[in-house]
Motif scaffolding. Structure first.
Motif, PDB file in Angstrom:
ATOM      1  N   CYS A  65       0.855  -1.190   0.000  1.00 47.43           N
ATOM      2  CA  CYS A  65       0.000   0.000   0.000  1.00 47.43           C
ATOM      3  C   CYS A  65       0.891   1.240   0.000  1.00 47.43           C
ATOM      4  O   CYS A  65       1.925   1.266   0.667  1.00 47.43           O
ATOM      5  CB  CYS A  65      -0.880   0.047   1.252  1.00 47.43           C
ATOM      6  N   CYS A  70      -3.231   2.919   5.481  1.00 52.12           N
ATOM      7  CA  CYS A  70      -4.192   2.719   4.394  1.00 52.12           C
ATOM      8  C   CYS A  70      -5.386   1.914   4.913  1.00 52.12           C
ATOM      9  O   CYS A  70      -5.206   0.908   5.591  1.00 52.12           O
ATOM     10  CB  CYS A  70      -3.490   1.955   3.271  1.00 52.12           C
ATOM     11  N   HIS A  72      -7.594   0.656   2.870  1.00 52.50           N
ATOM     12  CA  HIS A  72      -7.875  -0.267   1.758  1.00 52.50           C
ATOM     13  C   HIS A  72      -9.285  -0.065   1.188  1.00 52.50           C
ATOM     14  O   HIS A  72      -9.801  -0.939   0.520  1.00 52.50           O
ATOM     15  CB  HIS A  72      -7.683  -1.729   2.166  1.00 52.50           C
ATOM     16  N   CYS A  78      -3.380   0.803  -3.631  1.00 54.53           N
ATOM     17  CA  CYS A  78      -3.548  -0.032  -2.447  1.00 54.53           C
ATOM     18  C   CYS A  78      -3.129  -1.460  -2.786  1.00 54.53           C
ATOM     19  O   CYS A  78      -3.577  -2.034  -3.781  1.00 54.53           O
ATOM     20  CB  CYS A  78      -5.012   0.025  -2.004  1.00 54.53           C
ATOM     21  N   GLY A  79      -2.244  -2.010  -1.975  1.00 51.98           N
ATOM     22  CA  GLY A  79      -1.743  -3.365  -2.199  1.00 51.98           C
ATOM     23  C   GLY A  79      -2.838  -4.416  -2.164  1.00 51.98           C
ATOM     24  O   GLY A  79      -2.802  -5.407  -2.887  1.00 51.98           O
ATOM     25  N   ILE A  80      -3.827  -4.190  -1.307  1.00 55.52           N
ATOM     26  CA  ILE A  80      -4.940  -5.133  -1.179  1.00 55.52           C
ATOM     27  C   ILE A  80      -5.773  -5.143  -2.462  1.00 55.52           C
ATOM     28  O   ILE A  80      -6.104  -6.190  -2.993  1.00 55.52           O
ATOM     29  CB  ILE A  80      -5.839  -4.750   0.031  1.00 55.52           C
TER      30      ILE A  80
HETATM   31 ZN   LIG Z   1      -4.368  -0.542   1.243  1.00 55.86          ZN
END
Ligand SMILES: [Zn+2]
Length: 112
Positions: A65, A70, A72, A78-80
């Motif tokens: 992220c 974050c 999300h 965002c990594g998610i």
């Molecule tokens: Zn995130």
């Protein structure tokens, strides 16, 4: 892991109504329940910022992220969200995360 359970509630007329609920085990001794109306409650109190810790498969992607802290939900990069697009996190789990997060947030806002 899910568990089926039943809760009894008194309705406005004082009659007992029984609702079937699903309990989701998110950690040992910690369950989140889906109930109509009051959609989720936690047996142990969870802070919204800690919710991501209960979604074990999210852990790997949180460092990706862009922002520390974050949520999300609305953030870009965002990594998610990336992991969902790539099929590494199920959309259903993410939806659950969002739903619970928002409820925890609302609860916190009422408290303060
Ligand atoms: Zn995130």
């Amino acid at each position: 892991m899910t568990k089926e359970g039943e809760i009894s509630k008194k309705n406005k007329k004082g009659k007992n109504t029984t609702t079937t609920i699903k309990l989701y085990e998110i950690e040992k001794n910690t369950y989140l329940a889906d109930t109509p109306g009051f959609a989720t409650f936690s047996i142990e109190e969870i802070e919204s910022k800690d919710l991501e810790k209960y979604f074990i498969e999210f852990q790997k992607y949180i460092p990706e992220c862009e922002f520390i802290g974050c949520t999300h939900l609305k953030e870009e990069n965002c990594g998610i969200k990336k992991a969902i697009k790539q099929g590494n996190i199920s959309e259903e789990r993410y939806q659950r995360f969002c739903k619970i997060y928002q409820e925890l947030k609302q609860k916190e806002e009422r408290k303060w």
